[in-house]
Design a protein around this motif. Structure first.
Motif, PDB file in Angstrom:
ATOM      1  N   ARG A 189       1.027  -1.011  -0.007  1.00 24.52           N
ATOM      2  CA  ARG A 189      -0.097   0.132   0.325  1.00 24.52           C
ATOM      3  C   ARG A 189       1.177   1.172  -0.206  1.00 24.52           C
ATOM      4  O   ARG A 189       0.565   2.031  -0.762  1.00 24.52           O
ATOM      5  CB  ARG A 189      -0.264  -0.371   1.545  1.00 24.52           C
ATOM      6  CG  ARG A 189      -2.107  -1.077   0.971  1.00 24.52           C
ATOM      7  CD  ARG A 189      -2.316  -1.098   2.410  1.00 24.52           C
ATOM      8  NE  ARG A 189      -2.576  -2.056   3.685  1.00 24.52           N
ATOM      9  CZ  ARG A 189      -2.872  -1.863   4.240  1.00 24.52           C
ATOM     10  NH1 ARG A 189      -4.909  -1.235   4.977  1.00 24.52           N
ATOM     11  NH2 ARG A 189      -2.647  -2.524   5.094  1.00 24.52           N
ATOM     12  N   VAL A 190       1.798   1.161   0.410  1.00 22.65           N
ATOM     13  CA  VAL A 190       3.150   2.591   1.215  1.00 22.65           C
ATOM     14  C   VAL A 190       4.332   1.788   0.805  1.00 22.65           C
ATOM     15  O   VAL A 190       4.284   0.907   1.539  1.00 22.65           O
ATOM     16  CB  VAL A 190       2.341   3.294   2.166  1.00 22.65           C
ATOM     17  CG1 VAL A 190       1.099   3.881   1.890  1.00 22.65           C
ATOM     18  CG2 VAL A 190       2.944   2.579   3.224  1.00 22.65           C
ATOM     19  N   GLN A 222       7.268   6.699   2.500  1.00 29.51           N
ATOM     20  CA  GLN A 222       5.246   6.952   2.918  1.00 29.51           C
ATOM     21  C   GLN A 222       4.327   6.558   3.867  1.00 29.51           C
ATOM     22  O   GLN A 222       4.266   7.617   4.626  1.00 29.51           O
ATOM     23  CB  GLN A 222       4.959   6.485   2.165  1.00 29.51           C
ATOM     24  CG  GLN A 222       4.743   7.222   0.573  1.00 29.51           C
ATOM     25  CD  GLN A 222       3.889   6.343  -1.186  1.00 29.51           C
ATOM     26  OE1 GLN A 222       3.847   5.060  -1.172  1.00 29.51           O
ATOM     27  NE2 GLN A 222       4.091   7.345  -1.466  1.00 29.51           N
ATOM     28  N   LEU A 260       0.966   9.751  -1.584  1.00 29.96           N
ATOM     29  CA  LEU A 260      -0.196   9.623  -0.096  1.00 29.96           C
ATOM     30  C   LEU A 260      -1.723   9.979  -0.826  1.00 29.96           C
ATOM     31  O   LEU A 260      -2.809   9.378   0.491  1.00 29.96           O
ATOM     32  CB  LEU A 260       0.291   9.941   1.437  1.00 29.96           C
ATOM     33  CG  LEU A 260       1.371   9.341   1.385  1.00 29.96           C
ATOM     34  CD1 LEU A 260       2.201  10.116   2.196  1.00 29.96           C
ATOM     35  CD2 LEU A 260       1.075   7.699   1.268  1.00 29.96           C
ATOM     36  N   ALA A 288      -3.199   8.201  -3.295  1.00 31.32           N
ATOM     37  CA  ALA A 288      -4.279   6.742  -2.489  1.00 31.32           C
ATOM     38  C   ALA A 288      -5.042   6.775  -1.508  1.00 31.32           C
ATOM     39  O   ALA A 288      -4.833   6.327  -0.848  1.00 31.32           O
ATOM     40  CB  ALA A 288      -2.200   6.425  -2.042  1.00 31.32           C
TER      41      ALA A 288
END
Length: 170
Positions: A14-15, A19, A55, A58
């Motif tokens: 996811r990151v 991040q 971010l 996302a």
């Protein structure tokens, strides 16, 4: 470190690591502006801005105009980012609890003594290296973090944003 790394790897889909660091800083300093974030991260303003752009895309960060200066942008976590951090911490606590449960009471006590000494030494070094900004009432909070096993509960003081990373993740 292995426990932290394993928990962090569970979030890499996811990151990125950078991040994730931004998300953690924004969590500690809700409403932080981009310039302060870049300073805390030790990076260029443009790099911090690009990380935040990713971010936001996302769904992890929200930007909003500052309350005092509308030209300033404040950063806030989304529910998705908070969930990500909760999962990360849950995974890490499960692993640590399993390790502590497998230790002898004497070994667990020696670990606690060593961690306290490590924390004291890290705080002394950090204080000698840099001026620490005073915390606001919001930053102080009242959360207590615990690591528990069948024979041992380690109650750590609230982790401060200005502590060395090794202390916050130990």
């Amino acid at each position: 470190m292995a426990v932290w790394q394993a928990a962090r790897e569970s979030t890499t889909s996811r990151v990125s690591g950078a991040q994730l660091r931004v998300v953690m800083v924004v969590e500690q300093h809700d409403g932080i502006n981009l310039r302060r974030l870049a300073n805390r991260m030790g990076m260029l303003l443009s790099s911090a801005s690009r990380l935040c752009d990713r971010l936001v895309a996302a769904g992890m960060l929200e930007r909003e105009p500052g309350r005092l200066d509308r030209r300033e942008i404040s950063l806030h976590l989304t529910g998705e980012a908070r969930q990500l951090l909760a999962e990360l911490r849950h995974h890490r606590r499960q692993q640590l609890a399993a390790i502590l449960a497998d230790m002898s009471p004497d070994g667990a006590q020696a670990l606690l003594t060593g961690l306290r000494e490590f924390d004291d030494a890290a705080r002394r070094q950090d204080a000698a290296l840099a001026y620490v900004e005073p915390r606001t009432a919001d930053e102080r909070g009242s959360a207590e973090h615990t690591i528990a096993g069948p024979e041992l509960t380690i109650a750590a003081p609230e982790w401060r944003a200005d502590e060395p990373p090794a202390v916050r993740t130990a």
